[in-house]
Motif scaffolding. Sequence first.
Motif, PDB file in Angstrom:
ATOM      1  N   CYS A  74     -52.124 -27.653 -32.826  1.00 41.29           N
ATOM      2  CA  CYS A  74     -50.976 -27.899 -31.795  1.00 41.29           C
ATOM      3  C   CYS A  74     -51.464 -28.877 -30.972  1.00 41.29           C
ATOM      4  CB  CYS A  74     -50.924 -26.458 -30.888  1.00 41.29           C
ATOM      5  SG  CYS A  74     -50.323 -25.112 -31.862  1.00 41.29           S
ATOM      6  N   LYS A  75     -52.601 -29.425 -30.955  1.00 46.16           N
ATOM      7  CA  LYS A  75     -52.970 -30.586 -30.054  1.00 46.16           C
ATOM      8  C   LYS A  75     -51.865 -31.789 -29.859  1.00 46.16           C
ATOM      9  CE  LYS A  75     -56.358 -32.682 -27.648  1.00 46.16           C
ATOM     10  NZ  LYS A  75     -55.306 -33.426 -27.111  1.00 46.16           N
ATOM     11  N   GLU A  76     -51.492 -32.310 -31.047  1.00 43.33           N
ATOM     12  CA  GLU A  76     -50.713 -33.313 -31.151  1.00 43.33           C
ATOM     13  C   GLU A  76     -49.423 -33.106 -30.613  1.00 43.33           C
ATOM     14  OE1 GLU A  76     -50.404 -34.905 -35.078  1.00 43.33           O
ATOM     15  OE2 GLU A  76     -49.180 -36.622 -34.371  1.00 43.33           O
ATOM     16  N   ILE A  77     -48.751 -31.851 -30.527  1.00 37.90           N
ATOM     17  CA  ILE A  77     -47.401 -31.510 -30.542  1.00 37.90           C
ATOM     18  C   ILE A  77     -47.494 -31.208 -28.949  1.00 37.90           C
ATOM     19  CG2 ILE A  77     -47.547 -29.024 -31.008  1.00 37.90           C
ATOM     20  CD1 ILE A  77     -44.606 -31.080 -31.832  1.00 37.90           C
ATOM     21  N   GLN A  78     -48.401 -30.786 -28.552  1.00 31.53           N
ATOM     22  CA  GLN A  78     -48.827 -30.659 -26.944  1.00 31.53           C
ATOM     23  C   GLN A  78     -48.830 -31.912 -26.404  1.00 31.53           C
ATOM     24  OE1 GLN A  78     -52.645 -28.596 -25.918  1.00 31.53           O
ATOM     25  NE2 GLN A  78     -51.404 -27.541 -24.275  1.00 31.53           N
ATOM     26  N   ASP A  79     -49.247 -32.811 -26.762  1.00 34.30           N
ATOM     27  CA  ASP A  79     -49.653 -34.015 -26.230  1.00 34.30           C
ATOM     28  C   ASP A  79     -47.907 -34.835 -26.114  1.00 34.30           C
ATOM     29  OD1 ASP A  79     -52.142 -34.041 -25.980  1.00 34.30           O
ATOM     30  OD2 ASP A  79     -52.657 -35.193 -27.756  1.00 34.30           O
ATOM     31  N   LEU A  80     -47.042 -34.367 -27.034  1.00 34.35           N
ATOM     32  CA  LEU A  80     -45.919 -35.111 -26.915  1.00 34.35           C
ATOM     33  C   LEU A  80     -44.760 -34.241 -26.157  1.00 34.35           C
ATOM     34  CD1 LEU A  80     -45.496 -35.675 -30.841  1.00 34.35           C
ATOM     35  CD2 LEU A  80     -45.695 -37.502 -29.067  1.00 34.35           C
ATOM     36  N   GLY A  81     -45.544 -33.094 -25.653  1.00 36.10           N
ATOM     37  CA  GLY A  81     -44.519 -32.348 -24.490  1.00 36.10           C
ATOM     38  C   GLY A  81     -44.267 -30.864 -24.818  1.00 36.10           C
ATOM     39  N   ALA A  82     -44.769 -30.414 -25.947  1.00 36.23           N
ATOM     40  CA  ALA A  82     -44.340 -29.059 -26.397  1.00 36.23           C
ATOM     41  C   ALA A  82     -45.313 -28.181 -25.634  1.00 36.23           C
ATOM     42  CB  ALA A  82     -44.682 -28.776 -27.805  1.00 36.23           C
ATOM     43  N   GLN A  83     -45.010 -26.938 -25.113  1.00 32.21           N
ATOM     44  CA  GLN A  83     -45.717 -25.788 -24.466  1.00 32.21           C
ATOM     45  C   GLN A  83     -46.621 -24.994 -25.670  1.00 32.21           C
ATOM     46  OE1 GLN A  83     -43.897 -24.408 -21.176  1.00 32.21           O
ATOM     47  NE2 GLN A  83     -45.507 -22.546 -20.957  1.00 32.21           N
ATOM     48  N   VAL A  84     -47.828 -24.864 -25.724  1.00 35.03           N
ATOM     49  CA  VAL A  84     -48.469 -24.379 -26.466  1.00 35.03           C
ATOM     50  C   VAL A  84     -48.624 -22.644 -26.147  1.00 35.03           C
ATOM     51  CG1 VAL A  84     -50.538 -24.144 -28.066  1.00 35.03           C
ATOM     52  CG2 VAL A  84     -49.403 -26.329 -27.488  1.00 35.03           C
ATOM     53  N   LEU A  85     -48.392 -21.834 -26.867  1.00 32.55           N
ATOM     54  CA  LEU A  85     -48.673 -20.333 -26.624  1.00 32.55           C
ATOM     55  C   LEU A  85     -49.458 -19.666 -27.406  1.00 32.55           C
ATOM     56  CD1 LEU A  85     -44.840 -19.511 -25.729  1.00 32.55           C
ATOM     57  CD2 LEU A  85     -46.746 -19.944 -24.172  1.00 32.55           C
ATOM     58  N   ASP A  86     -50.249 -18.666 -27.200  1.00 34.12           N
ATOM     59  CA  ASP A  86     -51.375 -17.961 -27.681  1.00 34.12           C
ATOM     60  C   ASP A  86     -50.957 -17.017 -28.948  1.00 34.12           C
ATOM     61  OD1 ASP A  86     -53.451 -18.945 -26.474  1.00 34.12           O
ATOM     62  OD2 ASP A  86     -53.471 -17.254 -24.793  1.00 34.12           O
ATOM     63  N   SER A  87     -49.659 -16.662 -29.000  1.00 29.87           N
ATOM     64  CA  SER A  87     -49.486 -15.736 -29.982  1.00 29.87           C
ATOM     65  C   SER A  87     -47.962 -15.800 -30.505  1.00 29.87           C
ATOM     66  CB  SER A  87     -49.722 -14.250 -29.627  1.00 29.87           C
ATOM     67  OG  SER A  87     -48.654 -13.899 -28.865  1.00 29.87           O
ATOM     68  N   PRO A  88     -47.442 -15.384 -31.652  1.00 28.23           N
ATOM     69  CA  PRO A  88     -45.949 -15.377 -31.963  1.00 28.23           C
ATOM     70  C   PRO A  88     -45.195 -14.467 -30.886  1.00 28.23           C
ATOM     71  CG  PRO A  88     -47.311 -15.053 -34.064  1.00 28.23           C
ATOM     72  CD  PRO A  88     -48.334 -15.280 -32.716  1.00 28.23           C
ATOM     73  N   ALA A  89     -45.961 -13.291 -30.573  1.00 31.39           N
ATOM     74  CA  ALA A  89     -45.094 -12.368 -29.670  1.00 31.39           C
ATOM     75  C   ALA A  89     -44.658 -13.265 -28.305  1.00 31.39           C
ATOM     76  CB  ALA A  89     -46.051 -11.367 -29.119  1.00 31.39           C
ATOM     77  N   GLU A  90     -45.816 -13.965 -27.976  1.00 31.23           N
ATOM     78  CA  GLU A  90     -45.617 -14.794 -26.531  1.00 31.23           C
ATOM     79  C   GLU A  90     -44.066 -15.878 -26.959  1.00 31.23           C
ATOM     80  OE1 GLU A  90     -48.894 -16.411 -24.502  1.00 31.23           O
ATOM     81  OE2 GLU A  90     -49.960 -15.029 -25.419  1.00 31.23           O
ATOM     82  N   VAL A  91     -44.254 -16.419 -28.132  1.00 28.33           N
ATOM     83  CA  VAL A  91     -43.125 -17.285 -28.519  1.00 28.33           C
ATOM     84  C   VAL A  91     -41.916 -16.606 -28.511  1.00 28.33           C
ATOM     85  CG1 VAL A  91     -42.186 -18.796 -30.120  1.00 28.33           C
ATOM     86  CG2 VAL A  91     -44.604 -18.796 -29.662  1.00 28.33           C
ATOM     87  N   ALA A  92     -41.862 -15.279 -29.006  1.00 22.59           N
ATOM     88  CA  ALA A  92     -40.676 -14.774 -29.066  1.00 22.59           C
ATOM     89  C   ALA A  92     -40.136 -14.174 -27.531  1.00 22.59           C
ATOM     90  CB  ALA A  92     -40.700 -13.475 -29.766  1.00 22.59           C
ATOM     91  N   ASP A  93     -40.915 -14.127 -26.704  1.00 23.22           N
ATOM     92  CA  ASP A  93     -40.777 -13.806 -25.162  1.00 23.22           C
ATOM     93  C   ASP A  93     -40.075 -14.897 -24.600  1.00 23.22           C
ATOM     94  OD1 ASP A  93     -40.862 -11.761 -23.416  1.00 23.22           O
ATOM     95  OD2 ASP A  93     -42.744 -12.680 -22.396  1.00 23.22           O
ATOM     96  N   ARG A  94     -40.193 -16.182 -24.831  1.00 22.46           N
ATOM     97  CA  ARG A  94     -39.826 -17.216 -24.275  1.00 22.46           C
ATOM     98  C   ARG A  94     -38.483 -18.012 -24.925  1.00 22.46           C
ATOM     99  NH1 ARG A  94     -44.210 -19.197 -21.217  1.00 22.46           N
ATOM    100  NH2 ARG A  94     -42.856 -20.734 -20.567  1.00 22.46           N
ATOM    101  N   ALA A  95     -38.589 -17.810 -26.378  1.00 24.01           N
ATOM    102  CA  ALA A  95     -37.514 -18.427 -26.952  1.00 24.01           C
ATOM    103  C   ALA A  95     -36.635 -17.537 -27.898  1.00 24.01           C
ATOM    104  CB  ALA A  95     -37.851 -19.559 -27.930  1.00 24.01           C
ATOM    105  N   ASP A  96     -35.193 -17.647 -28.164  1.00 25.94           N
ATOM    106  CA  ASP A  96     -34.541 -16.904 -28.851  1.00 25.94           C
ATOM    107  C   ASP A  96     -34.220 -17.521 -30.017  1.00 25.94           C
ATOM    108  OD1 ASP A  96     -32.565 -18.618 -27.859  1.00 25.94           O
ATOM    109  OD2 ASP A  96     -31.469 -16.780 -26.761  1.00 25.94           O
TER     110      ASP A  96
END
Length: 299
Positions: free
Chosen positions: A38-60
């Motif tokens: 995720c390092k590269e995408i983070q540098d480009l402005g993406a927010q990196v989260l620890d688990s798929p559950a956390e992603v589902a909590d933030r994005a629909d």
Amino acid sequence: SKTPVGFIGLGNMGSHMAKNLLKHGYPVFASDIFPESCKEIQDLGAQVLDSPAEVADRADRIITMLPSSPNVIEVYTGLKGILKKVKKGSLLIDSSTIDPSVSKEMAKEAEKMGAVFMDAPVSGGVGAARSGKLTFMVGGVEEEFTAVQELLTCMGTNVVYCGEVGTGQAAKICNNMLLAISMIGTAETMNLGIRLGLDPKLLSKILNMSSGRCWSSDTYNPVPGVMEGVPSANNYQGGFGTTLMAKDLGLAQDTATNTKTAIPLGSVSHQIYRVMCARGYAQKDFSSVFQFLREEENQ
Ligand code: NAD
């Protein structure tokens, strides 16, 4: 501003796909089991989260791009999986190439949570992922296709609706079986030509203006020195791994067995890629079948 998109699985393909979403102005929430990815995408402005559950909590709206069926089952239904936190009305798009019966199973599980799961495997390779020129084959409820299309056109030029959930996978499995057959065919043809004294560049030029032309010969030639910017020009690094091709041919074999369909060349191709995995080619691009054939004959 646009609503965020979750992206899980930032490997050879996913990292480029997520970058193209960012380029189109979508905020991205990314997650991968290897945080390094995720390092590269983070540098480009993406927010990196620890688990798929956390992603589902933030994005629909979430896209997954994982190696194979067990990883998809884990990412959707595992302890920290998407379905643990998924919001009602969420759209879940799986672009991994997996068993169509697993896609159907995931769709059922998602439906229980009030979410929609669609399969949308891709064709085109890493180059097409980078340039946003993938082909997506989409299966699932037709009413959601427009919403799926909106996201996938950021990453691909062709987005094709195939039918009910799992039919995108069916189309992809058929394509990759033909790709494997044509790659092995191209590799053994080029090798024969070289042994007959032909210059490989000249031979590929002739093939590409003749009836033997195919994607494996004109876009992804397996012989080092014939083309630039392909894995064969880079010691077969990157690209589409031999293990992944062996997996796809295994899916073709399973579905053929289930439907009592004869796939003689698909079955032979499966065995060739299986042997390659056992002989040290697992991590190399699948066009390394050329190198494998050369080693075989040197013995
Ligand atoms: P990859 O192995 O490079 O990437 C997969 C990523 O998923 C890795 O970063 C891995 O760490 C991550 N991952 C695995 N398990 C995970 C989990 N439980 N949670 C979170 N992340 C996890 O694979 P790829 O080449 O990007 O291919 C992905 C899919 O696309 C495969 O199904 C493949 O068959 C298909 N595909 C690949 C190509 C290609 O040219 N590489 C082309 C078309 C389709």
